[in-house]
Design a protein around this motif. Structure first.
Motif, mmCIF file in Angstrom:
data_model
loop_
_atom_site.group_PDB
_atom_site.id
_atom_site.type_symbol
_atom_site.label_atom_id
_atom_site.label_comp_id
_atom_site.label_asym_id
_atom_site.label_seq_id
_atom_site.Cartn_x
_atom_site.Cartn_y
_atom_site.Cartn_z
ATOM 1 N N LYS A 244 0.813 -1.229 0.000
ATOM 2 C CA LYS A 244 0.000 0.000 0.000
ATOM 3 C C LYS A 244 0.846 1.278 0.000
ATOM 4 N N PRO A 245 1.894 1.407 0.853
ATOM 5 C CA PRO A 245 2.684 2.649 0.824
ATOM 6 C C PRO A 245 3.315 2.917 -0.548
ATOM 7 N N VAL A 246 3.759 1.847 -1.224
ATOM 8 C CA VAL A 246 4.374 2.022 -2.541
ATOM 9 C C VAL A 246 3.320 2.455 -3.554
ATOM 10 N N LEU A 247 2.140 1.821 -3.493
ATOM 11 C CA LEU A 247 1.051 2.213 -4.400
ATOM 12 C C LEU A 247 0.614 3.647 -4.134
ATOM 13 N N ASP A 248 0.575 4.034 -2.855
ATOM 14 C CA ASP A 248 0.220 5.417 -2.504
ATOM 15 C C ASP A 248 1.240 6.392 -3.076
ATOM 16 N N PHE A 249 2.515 5.996 -3.044
ATOM 17 C CA PHE A 249 3.561 6.854 -3.603
ATOM 18 C C PHE A 249 3.338 7.080 -5.097
ATOM 19 N N PHE A 250 3.112 5.971 -5.832
ATOM 20 C CA PHE A 250 2.914 6.105 -7.270
ATOM 21 C C PHE A 250 1.611 6.827 -7.597
ATOM 22 N N SER A 251 0.598 6.650 -6.744
ATOM 23 C CA SER A 251 -0.656 7.380 -6.937
ATOM 24 C C SER A 251 -0.436 8.882 -6.772
ATOM 25 N N GLY A 252 0.343 9.243 -5.722
ATOM 26 C CA GLY A 252 0.665 10.655 -5.518
ATOM 27 C C GLY A 252 1.522 11.206 -6.645
ATOM 28 N N LEU A 253 2.483 10.385 -7.113
ATOM 29 C CA LEU A 253 3.325 10.805 -8.232
ATOM 30 C C LEU A 253 2.485 11.014 -9.485
ATOM 31 N N ASN A 254 1.515 10.118 -9.702
ATOM 32 C CA ASN A 254 0.635 10.250 -10.862
ATOM 33 C C ASN A 254 -0.169 11.541 -10.800
ATOM 34 N N GLU A 255 -0.702 11.842 -9.616
ATOM 35 C CA GLU A 255 -1.465 13.092 -9.457
ATOM 36 C C GLU A 255 -0.582 14.310 -9.708
ATOM 37 N N ALA A 256 0.662 14.258 -9.209
ATOM 38 C CA ALA A 256 1.586 15.379 -9.408
ATOM 39 C C ALA A 256 1.900 15.562 -10.895
ATOM 40 N N LEU A 257 2.119 14.440 -11.582
ATOM 41 C CA LEU A 257 2.406 14.524 -13.018
ATOM 42 C C LEU A 257 1.201 15.034 -13.793
ATOM 43 N N MET A 258 0.006 14.629 -13.367
ATOM 44 C CA MET A 258 -1.207 15.146 -14.009
ATOM 45 C C MET A 258 -1.297 16.666 -13.838
ATOM 46 N N LYS A 259 -0.920 17.124 -12.666
ATOM 47 C CA LYS A 259 -0.938 18.567 -12.413
ATOM 48 C C LYS A 259 0.071 19.286 -13.307
ATOM 49 N N ILE A 260 1.257 18.671 -13.451
ATOM 50 C CA ILE A 260 2.267 19.264 -14.330
ATOM 51 C C ILE A 260 1.759 19.314 -15.768
ATOM 52 N N ILE A 261 1.103 18.212 -16.198
ATOM 53 C CA ILE A 261 0.573 18.180 -17.560
ATOM 54 C C ILE A 261 -0.495 19.250 -17.739
ATOM 55 N N HIS A 262 -1.342 19.436 -16.731
ATOM 56 C CA HIS A 262 -2.336 20.515 -16.789
ATOM 57 C C HIS A 262 -1.644 21.860 -16.994
ATOM 58 N N LEU A 263 -0.566 22.095 -16.225
ATOM 59 C CA LEU A 263 0.149 23.368 -16.335
ATOM 60 C C LEU A 263 0.808 23.502 -17.708
ATOM 61 N N VAL A 264 1.406 22.402 -18.189
ATOM 62 C CA VAL A 264 2.048 22.438 -19.503
ATOM 63 C C VAL A 264 1.022 22.733 -20.594
ATOM 64 N N MET A 265 -0.160 22.112 -20.470
ATOM 65 C CA MET A 265 -1.182 22.314 -21.497
ATOM 66 C C MET A 265 -1.710 23.751 -21.483
ATOM 67 N N LEU A 266 -1.589 24.444 -20.359
ATOM 68 C CA LEU A 266 -1.978 25.854 -20.333
ATOM 69 C C LEU A 266 -1.043 26.701 -21.195
ATOM 70 N N THR A 267 0.173 26.190 -21.405
ATOM 71 C CA THR A 267 1.116 26.909 -22.279
ATOM 72 C C THR A 267 1.025 26.421 -23.727
ATOM 73 N N SER A 268 0.155 25.433 -23.971
ATOM 74 C CA SER A 268 0.088 24.829 -25.310
ATOM 75 C C SER A 268 -0.278 25.821 -26.414
ATOM 76 N N PRO A 269 -1.130 26.845 -26.171
ATOM 77 C CA PRO A 269 -1.382 27.795 -27.267
ATOM 78 C C PRO A 269 -0.107 28.441 -27.805
ATOM 79 N N VAL A 270 0.799 28.803 -26.880
ATOM 80 C CA VAL A 270 2.065 29.416 -27.304
ATOM 81 C C VAL A 270 2.955 28.378 -27.979
ATOM 82 N N GLY A 271 3.068 27.192 -27.358
ATOM 83 C CA GLY A 271 3.921 26.155 -27.919
ATOM 84 C C GLY A 271 3.446 25.687 -29.278
#
Length: 425
Positions: A185-212
């Protein structure tokens, strides 16, 4: 998802700005192309950690893989089967239509100076000659693909963006972790948290997508010398879009309704009428996740799917079932190869099939997430990432089309699995 409310107008504005800048001022278009290159580099940077986190998190949602039961097993088999069918449709159509070889684009063997494709054409000839000279059988190709999924050094594979072994390891690790109970469970929780963090980064990156995206389009037009040089590529782009839409229509209007009629025991027209609110939500938001509440409501209230089945099948589908995305990625990768005069042989097509199918599992249910996994598939067959710059001009529309097909596939699956699993009611 409110942060993506203005994403579509922004992307459209970026595309128009890029067209105007690169079309009328080619040198200026080339000057800003580095911004687009930076946008692609950020997406490339996210691929490996996203695969690991998304795959492991997706597997963990199944619970202990040893206790999937009929509901979980049938759900998984349905999603893998329909995604594989969608990818096959995409590959067959793009090979028959060949949208990337029309409109006056240079063919393999052309060595006109300044076109930037000479090395790629040489590589194409090398690949083709190698495949012909070896005269490999289907069994040999399968052995090659399977062997490529087991690296001698996983970290070297990750550093080299060797995608297949990373996917295989992630699926294996995720499956094993679900069997460890409290220890896992702790390892799965880690990867779940990492996945959420990466999703947040992707959200932020996609906000710059019009310029890119705008910079990529401007750079592509600038390299072509303005509007006159870009016209042949524009014709190819229309053929590419038509191929993707034809594939999506074939899958959603023929394959899925046939499965629905045979196994779901309901009229496809009646079922589609009950699913319309979810499909419209999917098209307007370009997000399977944002459409999920409406999709569940339509399945339960309009189409008679049991709450137990809808509550299990549809959330999982919004995460791992991406028929439209998988089909689009297969078409886009082969289209980019055709545009660059690179001939993909049996082994390469097999890798495209596997990576597009598995990448769909890791595609997040957010706008333009297919763009991230597109980098994954291109890397798997060593194709130039710069090819993405052309398809981005129409991707904002195709994204909505493929998301609608994703949600339609989820809904059809919920009905079929509900009928095939009597104890789910």
């Amino acid at each position: 998802m409110h942060q993506h409310r203005f994403l579509l107008p922004g992307i459209l504005g970026g595309i128009v700005s890029g067209i105007l800048l690169g079309g009328f001022l080619p040198e200026a278009g080339q000057g800003v192309s580095f911004v687009g290159d930076l946008f692609i580099r950020v997406l490339t940077m996210l691929v490996v950690p996203l695969i690991i986190a998304a795959m492991i998190t997706g597997i963990s949602r199944l619970g202990d893989v040893r206790r999937l039961g009929p509901l979980g097993t049938r759900t998984l088999l349905y999603y893998l089967s329909t995604t594989a069918i969608a990818v096959t449709i995409g590959i067959v159509l793009v090979l028959i239509i060949e949208p990337g070889t029309s409109g006056g684009i240079l063919q393999p063997g052309t060595t006109e100076p300044g076109n930037g494709l000479t090395e790629q054409h040489h590589a194409a000839g090398t690949i083709e000659e190698k495949i012909r000279s070896e005269d490999r059988t289907i069994t040999d190709l399968l052995k090659e693909v399977i062997s490529g999924m087991v690296p001698t050094n996983l970290f070297r594979a990750m550093a080299n963006n060797d995608i297949l072994p990373v996917i295989a390891f992630s699926l294996l690790l995720g499956g094993v972790l679900t069997t460890l109970g409290t220890q896992g469970k702790p390892v799965l929780d880690f990867f779940s948290g990492l996945n959420e963090a990466l999703m947040k980064i992707i959200h932020l990156v996609m906000l710059t997508s019009p310029v890119g995206i705008g910079a990529l389009v401007a750079g592509r037009l600038g390299e072509a010398g303005g509007f006159s040089g870009f016209l042949p590529e524009l014709l190819n782009l229309a053929g590419y879009a038509a191929t993707v839409i034809a594939g999506l229509m074939l899958h959603s209007l023929v394959v899925l309704p046939l499965l629905l009629k045979l196994f779901g025991r309901i009229s496809p027209l009646r079922f589609a009428a009950g699913t319309t609110p979810a499909l419209l939500t999917a098209f307007s938001t370009a997000s399977s996740s944002a459409s999920l509440p409406v999709t569940i409501e339509c399945a339960e209230e309009n189409n008679g799917v049991s709450p137990k089945t809808a509550g299990f099948v549809l959330p999982m589908g919004a995460t791992i079932n991406m028929d439209g995305t998988a089909l689009y990625e297969a078409v886009a990768v082969i289209f980019i190869a055709q545009m660059n005069g690179i001939a993909l042989g049996g082994a390469e097509l097999g890798i495209v099939f596997l990576t597009a199918t598995l990448a769909a599992i890791g595609a997040a249910g957010i706008p333009e997430a297919g763009l991230v996994t597109m980098v994954l598939v291109l890397k798997a067959v060593n194709l130039p990432l710069e090819g993405i710059s052309l398809i981005l001009a129409i991707d904002w529309f195709l994204d909505r089309c493929r998301t609608t097909v994703n949600v339609w596939g989820d809904s059809v699956g919920a009905r079929i699995i509900d009928k095939l699993t009597p104890d789910s009611n």
